[in-house]
Scaffold this motif. Structure first.
Motif, short mmCIF file in Angstrom:
data_model
loop_
_atom_site.label_atom_id
_atom_site.label_comp_id
_atom_site.label_asym_id
_atom_site.label_seq_id
_atom_site.Cartn_x
_atom_site.Cartn_y
_atom_site.Cartn_z
N TYR A 133 -0.35 -23.58 -16.38
CA TYR A 133 0.64 -24.68 -16.02
C TYR A 133 2.21 -24.14 -16.35
O TYR A 133 3.20 -24.38 -15.74
N ARG B 226 4.74 -27.31 -11.74
CA ARG B 226 4.04 -28.53 -11.60
C ARG B 226 2.66 -28.60 -10.93
O ARG B 226 1.90 -29.55 -11.04
N LYS C 149 -0.11 -28.64 -13.00
CA LYS C 149 -0.22 -29.85 -14.03
C LYS C 149 -1.62 -30.55 -14.17
O LYS C 149 -2.15 -30.87 -15.03
#
Length: 231
Positions: free
Chosen positions: A65, A70, A73
């Motif tokens: 990550y 993102r 995530k």
């Protein structure tokens, strides 16, 4: 006042600090198996291998990550939450075993809440200074490391007949790595005591003693080795 118990401070830590604390917890459970025994009820909620996989998976997903952005995530959040859940299970288990005993909680590698003594701010453990001397009994040597404060775990590495090879290293989680090919005996003693009596040694043989110290902030480097002949 509520008795001393395991702090749930890991729920408010940064990811890096959570990984370090989980690593210390794993070492504490593994190295103090007279307290945290899989042969007794209650037993630890995970095996050492299962806990290691939980920690490593969360760390790896977090790294992906951190490097990938993102889109990664959700996976990082899922595995991180799983690790926090595992640590909560260990916190419940350690409280059952400790029954308010601070020393037992500290041995588990977790932090103490409502400790009876004064709290001190943790600092990163610098390279420790170590001394060693022959004990009164045959086959024993006494070792000592400087003080690093509440919550520190003192790791003593004993190398028989030769200094530690440069290939012997410490991971960021405080685990000792011994490469293949080293034939002389290496002993690891891990607990919260900075003073240790090393037993079962061979009279007339030189030993090298090293410490490294771990706490919630991090893991130190090896100390300079203290060389002593066993009497």
């Amino acid at each position: 006042m509520i008795d001393p118990h395991v702090s749930r401070d890991f729920n408010n830590m940064s990811a890096d600090k959570v990984f370090k604390l989980a690593g210390l917890n794993r070492i504490g459970i593994r190295e103090n198996n007279e307290l945290f025994s899989y042969a007794k009820i209650p037993k630890p909620p995970f095996t050492d291998e299962q806990y290691g996989l939980l920690i490593d998976t969360a760390k790896n997903k977090y790294l992906i990550y951190d490097q990938g952005g993102r889109a990664q995530k959700p996976d990082a959040d899922t595995t991180f939450s799983a690790l926090l859940g595992g640590m909560e299970e260990f916190a419940v288990y350690v409280d059952l075993i400790a029954k308010g005993n601070e020393g037992t909680i500290i041995k588990s590698g977790l932090n103490v809440a409502n400790a009876a003594g004064e709290h001190h701010k943790q600092t990163f453990p610098g390279t420790p200074y170590v001394s060693a001397a022959r004990a009164d009994a045959t086959g024993e040597i006494d070792t000592e490391c400087e003080v690093f404060g509440r919550g520190a775990v003192y790791n003593c590495v004993v190398s028989e007949g030769a200094p530690l090879d440069a290939g012997v290293t410490i991971s960021g989680a405080g685990q000792l790595f011994i490469p293949v090919g080293i034939t002389h005996r290496i002993i690891l003693v891990v607990d919260v005591h900075r003073k240790k009596k090393i037993t079962g040694l061979t009279p007339g043989v030189y030993y090298w003693f090293y410490y490294y110290v771990a706490n919630i902030i991090g893991v130190s480097q090896f100390s300079v080795g203290a060389k002593v002949m066993c009497g």
